[in-house]
Write an enzyme that holds these catalytic residues in place. Structure first.
Site: not given
Length: 294
Positions: A145, A159
């Site tokens: 990501s 996250y």
């Protein structure tokens, strides 16, 4: 005992893709099938697999929960290998996002986030690697990501940390697997319009009113970003398949360790590199030469 490979599968790649109920995973299944390859798709519940119009002769759907035990994950891999005798490409896509201010989250939340996004991914990867090493052929893709390059974003610290860990693990796997001709790619998407990316509710285990304003403002901003993201996830997965297969837009290019995907990703990664360079330049005169005096 060796597994017999069906004749029709010899010239096709066998992909093992996690997290295929929606988002990048569901789109990747469609792209892989469009190239004529074979897919082992995993979901947490069988009914969650809803990719339409698939050729069921080339798809196997297995139930896999990355928070499960090592033995259970190994049994799923064994079942997968029984389908077409091998796994050529592993795509570690499954994961989830616990949102909340770090101070308001209880420690078990961090454990749950890392169990699925990191530890479970490692367990699965380690279960699949032996047959790749034995054949001296294979590719492992980690879906990272761009947020791992933008840790200053509030409420998604767990996250982001899990994705940063995946990036680092990918680099280490690449080094350790190079001698076995197993390639590793860390795909880094950012700001793509996928389902559920910011749909989960905020988690507050230990409410502190000091975070109320930040919590409300950031949650609203994430909903807006999710609805208006310009990135097309189908295009991203088409390019990923090109890169793995060495065709289309990736023809003539080796599979890269880092595959940055999307306009926003390129902007944020370059900004992070510039920030690091500024930090190096600003402190080099006092923080570099710290060796023992001769």
């Amino acid at each position: 005992m060796a597994i017999e490979i069906p004749q029709q599968a010899i010239n096709q790649k066998v992909w093992f893709i996690t997290g295929t109920s929606s988002g990048f995973g569901a789109r990747l299944v469609k792209q892989v099938l469009a190239r004529g390859d074979l897919v082992i798709a995993t979901v947490r519940r069988r009914e969650d697999f809803k990719v339409p119009d698939v050729d069921w002769a080339r798809v196997r759907v297995l139930v896999l929960d990355l928070s499960d035990t090592e033995e259970r994950i190994q049994s799923v891999v064994d079942e997968a290998l029984s389908a077409w005798g091998r796994i050529d490409v592993l795509v570690n896509n499954a994961g989830f996002n616990i949102k909340g201010a770090l101070e308001e989250l209880a420690p078990p939340r961090a454990l749950a986030q890392f169990q699925t996004n990191v530890f479970g991914t490692m367990t699965l990867t380690n279960a699949i690697l032996p047959q790749m090493r034995e054949r001296r052929s294979g590719a492992v893709v980690f879906i990272g990501s761009r947020t791992a390059f933008d840790g200053e974003k509030p409420l998604i610290g767990l996250y982001v940390a899990s994705k940063a860990a995946i990036h680092t693990l990918g680099e280490t796997y690449s080094t350790e697997l190079r001698a076995f001709n197993v390639n590793v790619c860390i795909a880094v998407p950012g700001a793509f319009r996928t389902e559920n990316v910011h749909s989960g509710s905020l988690t507050v285990d230990r409410h502190d009113p000091a975070y109320d304003a930040l919590r409300d403002e950031t949650a609203a901003a994430y909903k807006k970003v999710s609805a208006h993201a310009r990135g097309d996830p189908t295009k991203a997965m088409a390019l990923l398949v090109d890169a793995v297969r060495g065709e289309g837009k990736a023809r003539g290019r080796p599979l890269p360790l880092w595959l940055f995907l999307g306009n926003v990703t390129y902007t944020f990664v370059r900004e992070k590199c510039a920030l690091w360079n500024r930090a190096l330049d600003e402190w080099e005169d006092v923080a570099k030469d710290l060796d023992f005096d001769e």
